[in-house]
Design a protein around this motif. Structure first.
Motif, short mmCIF file in Angstrom:
data_model
loop_
_atom_site.label_atom_id
_atom_site.label_comp_id
_atom_site.label_asym_id
_atom_site.label_seq_id
_atom_site.Cartn_x
_atom_site.Cartn_y
_atom_site.Cartn_z
N ARG A 17 -14.41 -11.78 -13.10
CA ARG A 17 -13.22 -11.35 -12.36
C ARG A 17 -11.99 -11.50 -13.24
O ARG A 17 -11.73 -12.56 -13.80
CB ARG A 17 -13.07 -12.17 -11.08
N TYR B 27 -9.60 -7.20 -5.22
CA TYR B 27 -9.31 -8.26 -4.27
C TYR B 27 -7.82 -8.22 -3.94
O TYR B 27 -6.97 -8.65 -4.74
CB TYR B 27 -9.70 -9.61 -4.86
N ASN C 9 -14.64 -3.83 -7.57
CA ASN C 9 -14.01 -4.50 -6.44
C ASN C 9 -12.56 -4.81 -6.77
O ASN C 9 -12.26 -5.26 -7.88
CB ASN C 9 -14.73 -5.80 -6.08
N GLU D 37 -7.66 -13.28 -1.37
CA GLU D 37 -8.90 -14.01 -1.58
C GLU D 37 -9.90 -13.75 -0.47
O GLU D 37 -11.10 -13.93 -0.64
CB GLU D 37 -8.63 -15.51 -1.71
N GLN D 38 -9.40 -13.30 0.68
CA GLN D 38 -10.28 -13.06 1.82
C GLN D 38 -10.64 -11.59 2.01
O GLN D 38 -11.57 -11.27 2.74
CB GLN D 38 -9.63 -13.57 3.12
N PRO E 82 -7.34 -9.58 -9.94
CA PRO E 82 -7.88 -9.07 -8.67
C PRO E 82 -9.06 -8.10 -8.86
O PRO E 82 -9.51 -7.52 -7.88
CB PRO E 82 -6.69 -8.34 -8.07
N SER F 45 -14.10 -2.02 -2.25
CA SER F 45 -15.02 -1.65 -3.32
C SER F 45 -15.15 -0.14 -3.37
O SER F 45 -14.94 0.57 -2.37
CB SER F 45 -16.40 -2.28 -3.09
N ASP G 177 -11.24 -7.70 0.19
CA ASP G 177 -11.38 -6.86 -0.99
C ASP G 177 -11.94 -5.51 -0.60
O ASP G 177 -12.57 -5.35 0.46
CB ASP G 177 -12.28 -7.53 -2.04
#
Length: 728
Positions: free
Chosen positions: A370, A430, A428, A433-434, A373, A438, A436
């Motif tokens: 990662r 983000y 992906n 953090e919760q 983001p 794709s 995202d």
């Protein structure tokens, strides 16, 4: 009966709570652990099952061993949305996921071993009728991905992917595992299953080796009243596998694997019914065959996988070769004699076939770590598949011997080469953090060359006539995926996903009754799938619950196009599959585990298509509307480190249409098991099909209005078994 079913197409899992994935190069203990998360590689990188934003089931090696599994049929009930309709023997059946099933002879589900595809992606080797079906020896787990997986797995993953993940050699420990099994049907002969595997480091932390082997004799239960055979559908199977795992440095690994499996079914699990009353013609579990029947399937798999952790991500190269070769013979005597109700016994005859697929594949991909983001996977793929598919229609003498003086009654040969070049990217983003999103894209260029010869009195009714064809096709296809995932907590996830898939087109033979100008080729069919789901873990991990709903739109369906009495592969009609699935595991008290899964699938054609003889609202073949499985297992500690368990499961499947449009009635099966296990040994007792429920699980003799007898595939009767295991 494999060949008869094929003739009709010619012209004229529940998420288990087990530790099933350990760190690279370490053997899995297989012991249950409520705190453990299953790790899967569905999206081409390691993720815990509860974080994968699509419908997926995983079945562990432990669950397969508990159920004395020997083939795909033993884990279908553990996987909502997955259906297998047998054509009479392991390796000869039709696989469907979420209502997307073969309507002709090309498969709709891709099969992988580790990183390597082993199923054919076109019409060539009849992948819709002959699905690779592996013995679970040395399998770490089976992953079932539901819905189209076109961006990561390419052609013919319209319905989904079945992925067998093999156990890796250990770099740190020596482990030997042995098992011996004995099984028997009511009033039948015994069957045995012997399995062995061993792994050890050759250089600690650097080089490990793993070897395994198995032998099975599966008892039969069908008797023949003409050839005089008892238990004519028994089978023998064997296999060997070897693997090397090398880590020359900490961030580089090389995984080499080779496997051979051979299954020889001496006959088919088919019985003869009267075409009008559907009552057995010759008694329970009996058939009448003028020639011997068989299915022999050889599967070979070789792979080399290189992984390099670059610090920025993982670079992977996967090279593989797969050889899948079903060979079969089916009695065609009743078909040779004529049609139209009860008929006189005629000259013995059979169809003898071979359906060989050889394919080489190479994939190189980079999966990033990662970066802020963003994380992504990008790669390229090449595959070359050579197929050789043939049927000979032969005359036999009494006693089931080929008549050397009789002319060939028919032939249907086809061979070809298909190449796929593809590039793909999945990523992906983000946003938090919760949360995202794709997206994925794959571009494929496909080249196919195919030659065929068809002719003979049996196929066309004109002995001198034969149809030859040799053509090439090319096409470019794009597939897409977009989704979003929200994880408000570590124990709760919601997701949505839209994805597309396709199956390559190709060339076809044009029947003599087709109008002038009929195209000698057919096009690819396409899928768009829309899915939403949730995954929950609660009560300190004692409750897990997955649920999803989906809608799939299917266009230009590859199916049978009719020209008078004859047919060939073509495109026609549209269909839609709508449904939902649930999987749940609950531990209400220590030691007691309750499981449940269920699926609803409403899969139907959505328009009239006279050219393929379907009408709006007709159900898609091979798809039950309802499935459900409920299980309970209770384990408790005994003295001296021993642990006892007792459990069972109850599985239900509703009725479904066969390709002959005969509706197979629904049925339910009850299985029970009990055992004792220690660190070094285990004993497992089981009874399958406790109530001796006899169900029709497929047909194989074509349209019952035309043939007598009407030949149907039946499930196995009640069986009893014991399995002993030893660990060293």
């Amino acid at each position: 009966m494999a060949t008869v079913s094929a003739l009709a197409l010619l012209p004229g899992v529940a998420a288990a709570q087990s530790t099933i994935q350990s760190s690279a190069g370490q053997p899995s203990s297989g012991e249950a652990s409520g705190d453990a998360e299953i790790v899967v590689t569905a999206l081409r990188n390691e993720q815990t099952l509860g974080t994968v934003p699509l419908g997926i089931s995983a079945i562990s090696a432990e669950k397969l061993e508990e159920r004395a599994a020997k083939s795909m049929a033993d884990f279908v009930a553990l996987t909502p949305g997955l259906n297998l309709q047998s054509i009479g023997a392991a390796g000869n059946g039709v696989v469907a996921i979420r209502g997307i099933s073969p309507q002709a002879v090309a498969g709709t589900v891709a099969t992988y071993i580790d990183e390597v595809p082993i199923s054919s992606s076109g019409i060539g080797a009849r992948g819709g009728l002959y699905q690779p079906d592996l013995d679970p020896n040395d399998i770490e787990r089976v992953e079932v991905l539901k819905g189209p997986q076109g961006t990561l797995y390419g052609a013919s993953s319209l319905g989904g992917v079945i992925k067998y993940v093999l156990k890796k050699p250990s770099l740190t420990e020596t482990d030997i595992h042995l098992s011996e099994g004995l099984t028997m049907f009511d009033n039948g002969e015994p069957g045995i299953a012997l399995r062995a595997s061993a792994t050890t480091p050759l250089i600690t932390d650097k080089l490990g080796v793993r070897v395994s082997a198995f032998y099975r004799h599966d008892p039969g239960f069908v008797d023949d009243v003409l050839l005089g055979g008892r238990n004519v559908n028994d089978a023998n199977a064997w296999g060997v596998r070897g693997g090397l795992y090398w880590k020359p440095v900490d961030n580089v690994s090389v995984d080499l694997s080779a496997m051979i499996q051979q299954t020889n079914s001496q006959g088919f699990s088919t019985v003869d019914l009267d075409w009008q009353t559907f009552e057995p013609l010759y008694g329970k579990d009996t058939q009448l065959r003028a020639v011997p029947e068989y299915l022999k399937v050889r599967t070979e798999f070789y792979s080399a996988t290189l992984k390099w952790d670059t610090g920025a991500g993982t670079l992977l190269s996967s090279t593989g070769y797969a050889y899948v070769a079903p060979r079969d013979q089916g009695d065609m005597t009743y078909n040779y004699t004529g049609t139209g109700g009860p008929i006189e016994y005629g000259t013995p005859g059979a169809a003898r076939g071979s359906h060989i697929n050889k394919q080489f594949s190479q994939e190189i991909r980079f999966s990033s770590n990662r970066f802020g983001p963003v994380e992504f996977t990008v790669g390229g793929f090449f595959q070359r598949a050579k197929t050789d598919d043939r049927y000979d229609y032969l005359t036999f003498t009494e006693g089931g011997v080929v008549d050397p003086n009789a002319p060939l009654l028919g032939q249907n040969y086809a061979s070809g080469v298909g190449k796929e070049y593809a590039g793909f990217i999945n990523g992906n983003l983000y946003l938090t953090e919760q949360f995202d999103i794709s997206a994925g894209y794959r571009y494929s260029h496909i080249e196919q060359t195919r030659s065929s010869v068809r002719g003979g009195a049996f196929l066309y009714g004109v002995p001198p006539f034969s149809l030859t064809d040799s053509r090439s096709t090319e096409e470019n296809k794009s597939t897409y995926q977009i989704g979003a995932r929200w994880r408000p907590s570590d124990d709760l996830m919601f997701y949505v996903r839209a994805a597309s898939g396709y199956r390559p087109g190709g060339t076809r033979g044009v029947p003599p009754t087709a109008p002038p100008g009929t195209s000698p080729s057919y096009t690819s069919d396409t899928i768009w799938s829309y899915e939403a789901g949730m995954k929950v873990k609660a009560l300190d991990g004692r409750l897990t619950f997955d649920a999803d709903v989906y809608r799939i739109d299917w266009s230009d369906i590859q199916t049978l196009v009719y020209f008078g009495f004859f047919n060939t592969v073509g495109n026609g009609g549209k269909a839609r599959s709508e449904g939902g699935e649930i999987q749940a595991t609950f531990e209400p008290v220590k030691g007691l585990t309750l499981t449940a899964n269920g699926g609803y699938t409403n899969a139907r054609f959505t328009e009239d298509a006279p050219e393929v003889a379907v009408t709006k609202g007709l159900p898609i073949y091979y798809v039950p509307k309802w499935t459900a499985t409920f299980g309970a297992d209770y384990g408790w500690e005994l003295a001296n480190g021993l642990r006892a368990n007792i459990g069972g499961d109850y599985a239900y499947r509703s009725s479904q249409l066969d390709a002959t449009r005969f509706r197979l009635p629904g049925y339910s099966i009850l299985n029970l098991r009990a055992g004792v296990k220690g660190d070094s040994f285990g004993v497992n007792l089981y009874v399958k099909n406790v109530t001796d429920k006899r169900a029709l699980v497929g047909t194989s003799q074509g349209y019952y209005e035309f043939f007598n007898p009407f030949v149907v595939v039946v499930n196995e009767p009640r069986s009893y078994g014991i399995t002993l295991t030893q660990n060293f």
